[in-house]
Design an enzyme around this catalytic site. Structure first.
Site, PDB file in Angstrom:
ATOM      1  N   ASP A  58      15.471  21.242  48.470  1.00 15.08           N
ATOM      2  CA  ASP A  58      15.460  21.186  47.068  1.00 15.08           C
ATOM      3  C   ASP A  58      16.880  21.452  46.125  1.00 15.08           C
ATOM      4  O   ASP A  58      16.950  21.275  44.807  1.00 15.08           O
ATOM      5  CB  ASP A  58      14.381  21.858  46.439  1.00 15.08           C
ATOM      6  CG  ASP A  58      13.016  21.644  46.920  1.00 15.08           C
ATOM      7  OD1 ASP A  58      12.830  20.529  47.035  1.00 15.08           O
ATOM      8  OD2 ASP A  58      12.035  22.510  47.054  1.00 15.08           O
ATOM      9  N   GLU A 105      15.009  60.022  25.578  1.00 14.50           N
ATOM     10  CA  GLU A 105      14.841  61.307  24.950  1.00 14.50           C
ATOM     11  C   GLU A 105      16.110  61.661  24.322  1.00 14.50           C
ATOM     12  O   GLU A 105      15.994  62.218  23.044  1.00 14.50           O
ATOM     13  CB  GLU A 105      14.728  62.496  26.127  1.00 14.50           C
ATOM     14  CG  GLU A 105      13.482  62.342  26.811  1.00 14.50           C
ATOM     15  CD  GLU A 105      13.529  61.451  28.286  1.00 14.50           C
ATOM     16  OE1 GLU A 105      12.962  61.941  29.450  1.00 14.50           O
ATOM     17  OE2 GLU A 105      14.334  60.408  28.380  1.00 14.50           O
ATOM     18  N   CYS A 111      14.650  63.480  32.975  1.00 16.10           N
ATOM     19  CA  CYS A 111      15.522  63.705  34.515  1.00 16.10           C
ATOM     20  C   CYS A 111      16.008  65.265  34.238  1.00 16.10           C
ATOM     21  O   CYS A 111      16.174  65.647  33.192  1.00 16.10           O
ATOM     22  CB  CYS A 111      16.624  62.560  34.471  1.00 16.10           C
ATOM     23  SG  CYS A 111      17.855  62.719  32.998  1.00 16.10           S
ATOM     24  N   THR A 114      14.019  25.668  51.731  1.00 21.01           N
ATOM     25  CA  THR A 114      13.968  25.363  50.281  1.00 21.01           C
ATOM     26  C   THR A 114      15.433  24.873  49.714  1.00 21.01           C
ATOM     27  O   THR A 114      15.329  23.839  49.083  1.00 21.01           O
ATOM     28  CB  THR A 114      13.566  26.569  49.663  1.00 21.01           C
ATOM     29  OG1 THR A 114      12.173  26.778  50.108  1.00 21.01           O
ATOM     30  CG2 THR A 114      13.332  26.077  48.074  1.00 21.01           C
TER      31      THR A 114
END
Length: 383
Positions: free
Chosen positions: A206, A58, A81, A202
């Site tokens: 990896d 705005e 707001c 993981t």
């Protein structure tokens, strides 16, 4: 509620929504918002929120319109707001500029606003109308809305698999199941997220980076740069098994280890070594060697201001997330390949023994990405 609005109202709000989309990667934890100011059917100012701490949509639109704001209609995707944060209230700005009408797509679910912005504008004698293209506006900020309404982050779980639902060969080989176009989409998902969550399994298998790796031109289009695009990387590591030479610890962006209170108490020297290397950690509730998923999400939402979480993990943690009921979107990238029954599955789902135990989902989106298919599903049993 849209029936009360004209076609021109719809067109200007759609323009505001398109402006807001420019900020969906860069505004976190703030919502992406767009604003269009119209005087006598002509756009005199427009704005979109770029980044937390910078002017709101705005304010940007009002600055562009200048004196032409007086008597104009403001179309805003989210209620202006009404409180002081890092920037002054936008409701005050609209009142001071002398706009005659404010059309908002949706109320702000933030308890600090929640209708107070609209009330302040109405008290100044300005016409306020709301609800125009509300669903489209809600789709801009699922994480922000979810955090405000449900008090926890919005969770997306991503899996890349073969046609037969496999994510790696039996020996762990998985690069690459999907093509470059699908992997590029994953990097965009990471860039939109406040945090990417994986499991220690993981990491050990990896050694992933879990970083956003997109070309500078694309990052610029997303209003990001090589630093601001990186999400918080979170490793669920209840036993504190994280190798100190892990790749992700050497890369840009923060890494947060989540461990159990027992491990934190037992491995004081290790944690001191980690702290000396700048590695962050936190101890959370843990049961039977697994961190409590709700506690993980609560910490990220309330302590790290993370509204959007992306889970990228192996079958065990992915299955645990799915069975927790906290996954809001399942993103499957499916490659046109078969990997065989000995390859590793997408999910480990203990306890599913009959059809009545099955987990059900609804298709939300299907698209071809390169040679692969991107499918988004939403669970029917989400919390």
């Amino acid at each position: 509620m849209d029936a009360a609005f004209s076609e021109s109202d719809r067109a200007f709000m759609l323009q505001a929504i398109e402006l807001a989309k420019k900020g969906i990667y860069s505004t976190k934890p703030n919502p992406a918002v767009g604003c269009v100011l119209v005087q006598d059917g002509v756009v005199v100012g427009e704005g979109w929120h770029r980044k937390a701490g910078l002017p709101h949509a705005e304010r940007i639109a009002l600055a562009e319109a200048g004196d032409r704001s007086r008597g104009a209609t403001a179309y805003v995707t989210l209620e202006p707001c009404s409180h002081y944060g890092r920037t002054p209230p936008c409701a005050d700005g609209l009142v001071e500029a002398g706009v005659s009408r404010v059309v908002v797509a949706m109320r702000d679910p933030n308890p600090l606003v929640a209708g107070q912005g609209l009330a302040k504008i109405q008290q100044a004698g300005i016409v306020v109308e709301e609800g125009l293209l509300e669903q489209e506006a809600r789709a801009l900020n699922p994480g922000f809305i979810h955090m405000m309404e449900q008090k926890r982050p919005y969770v997306r779980l991503k899996m890349a698999s073969s046609l037969d639902g496999r994510t790696a060969m039996a020996n762990g080989e998985s690069q690459w199941i999907t093509g470059p176009e699908a992997r590029r989409q994953v990097h965009k998902l990471r860039a939109r997220s406040g945090a990417v969550v994986t499991g220690i399994g993981t990491v050990l298998a990896d050694d992933p980076s879990l970083t956003v790796r997109l070309e500078p031109e694309t990052l610029q289009e997303m209003n990001l740069d090589a630093e601001s695009c990186q999400p918080l990387r979170v490793v669920l590591d209840p036993g504190l098994s994280m190798p100190l030479d892990s790749k992700m610890l050497t890369l840009p962006g923060r890494v947060l280890l989540m461990t159990s209170p027992e491990s934190a108490e037992r491995e004081v020297d290790l944690l001191e070594t980690m702290a000396a290397k700048g590695i962050e950690w936190v101890a959370l509730a843990c049961e039977e060697g697994r961190l409590d998923i709700e506690a993980v999400l609560n910490y990220l939402g309330h302590e790290e201001s993370v509204h959007d979480v992306l889970v990228e993990s192996g079958a065990v943690l992915a299955g645990a997330f799915m069975q927790s009921g906290f996954v809001d979107e399942l993103h499957c990238f499916i490659a046109p390949v078969l990997m065989g029954h000995q390859a590793r599955p997408m999910f480990m789902l203990p306890g599913l023994e009959s059809m009545q135990d099955k987990l059900s989902y609804s298709f939300e989106f299907i698209d071809k990405v390169g040679q692969d298919v991107h499918v988004i599903l939403k669970p029917d049993n989400a919390r």
